[in-house]
Design a protein around this motif. Structure first.
Motif: not given
Length: 292
Positions: A28-31, A34-38
């Motif tokens: 989750k922390l990696y994606i 890269t995916g711009n989701s706080e």
């Protein structure tokens, strides 16, 4: 299978939670980065703290398996209840944090649109945690483990958090940003309610509380014995997942020791077969008849 073997079996559930949380937190922390989701990032950090709660449950199960010693004559089974209490504190902290973050998001006017990969990651995480919850819940029920049940409830709460994150990300795709806030609020309340239930059950156990209706059922079973004149008192406490019962009964004062012992054996049999209680201290006193 004895209680120690059950606790050892329960450790598998704790290890399953730890492994699942570590893998999901890293993913989750990696994606999220890269995916711009706080939202997904917060969910990943949430899983990181859950590792601590799961480790506490694992330690509690291991300590509970230690045999009795000079200080702990009844064994170490209450370490499991303490682990449940610790897990409840972690869950309550997470629940309050989710609610707090939700209210903060209400005042954010511009929210960057996250990548859809983050939504599918959140949904996949929810599915994984629901499977872990199902396994741990069934195992906890089978071995009657309070701490593993607390871990299972934590697994379910994390699945709900991930579902809330998924809803929020999907809402962001269509400009419906309030969905994130609503889902977060509901999820936070559910987590807090679950944590409170676990905390309440754990504190009742640690303060020697016992189900009054169960005591009435036990007293009713003992009263039916033909040689029991009167049941004076029935008390109970929970030690780990085992009930410890103390009973005072009145019998014919003319009975010898062997006959009185036979009565206690029958009562122990009732308790085991009808109430699944294997630890009972039975005190016998002479029956003198009703006092005027």
């Amino acid at each position: 299978m004895n209680h120690s073997d059950n606790l050892k079996k329960g450790e598998k559930g704790a290890w399953l939670s730890i492994i699942a949380y570590i893998v999901l937190a890293i993913t989750k922390l990696y994606i999220a980065g890269t995916g711009n989701s706080e939202a997904l990032r917060a969910d990943g950090l949430n899983n990181s703290t859950d590792v601590i709660a799961s480790v506490a449950v694992l330690i509690g199960l291991k300590i509970s398996r230690k045999p009795p010693d000079e200080v702990h004559r009844y064994g170490h089974y209450r370490a499991e209840t303490i682990a449940s209490l610790f897990a409840a504190f972690i869950m309550m902290f997470i629940g309050v944090q989710v609610i707090f973050d939700t209210f903060q998001n209400l005042f954010i006017t511009e929210v960057p649109q996250p990548d859809m990969l983050t939504a599918w990651t959140a949904l996949g995480s929810a599915v994984v945690m629901l499977l872990v919850y199902r396994y741990n819940f069934k195992l906890a029920k089978k071995i009657k483990s309070s701490s593993l049940n607390a871990a299972a409830q934590d697994n379910r709460s994390d699945a709900l958090v991930s579902i809330g994150v998924f809803i929020g990300i999907i809402g962001a795709q269509f400009g419906v940003f309030w969905l994130d806030a609503l889902a977060g609020l509901i999820v936070g309340l559910i987590i807090c309610k679950t944590a409170w239930d676990i905390f309440k059950d754990s504190t009742i156990t640690l303060t020697d509380g016992f189900d009054e209706e169960q005591l009435k059922g036990i007293k009713s079973s003992i009263t039916k014995d033909k040689d029991v004149k009167e049941v004076v008192d029935v008390k109970g406490r929970i030690h780990g997942n085992q009930a410890l019962i103390e009973i005072t009964i009145l019998v014919d004062p003319n009975l010898n020791v062997a006959e009185s012992h036979q009565i206690t054996e029958r009562i122990e049999y009732y308790l085991d077969k009808k109430h699944d209680i294997t630890h009972a201290h039975i005190h016998i006193e002479p029956y003198e008849g009703k006092q005027a």
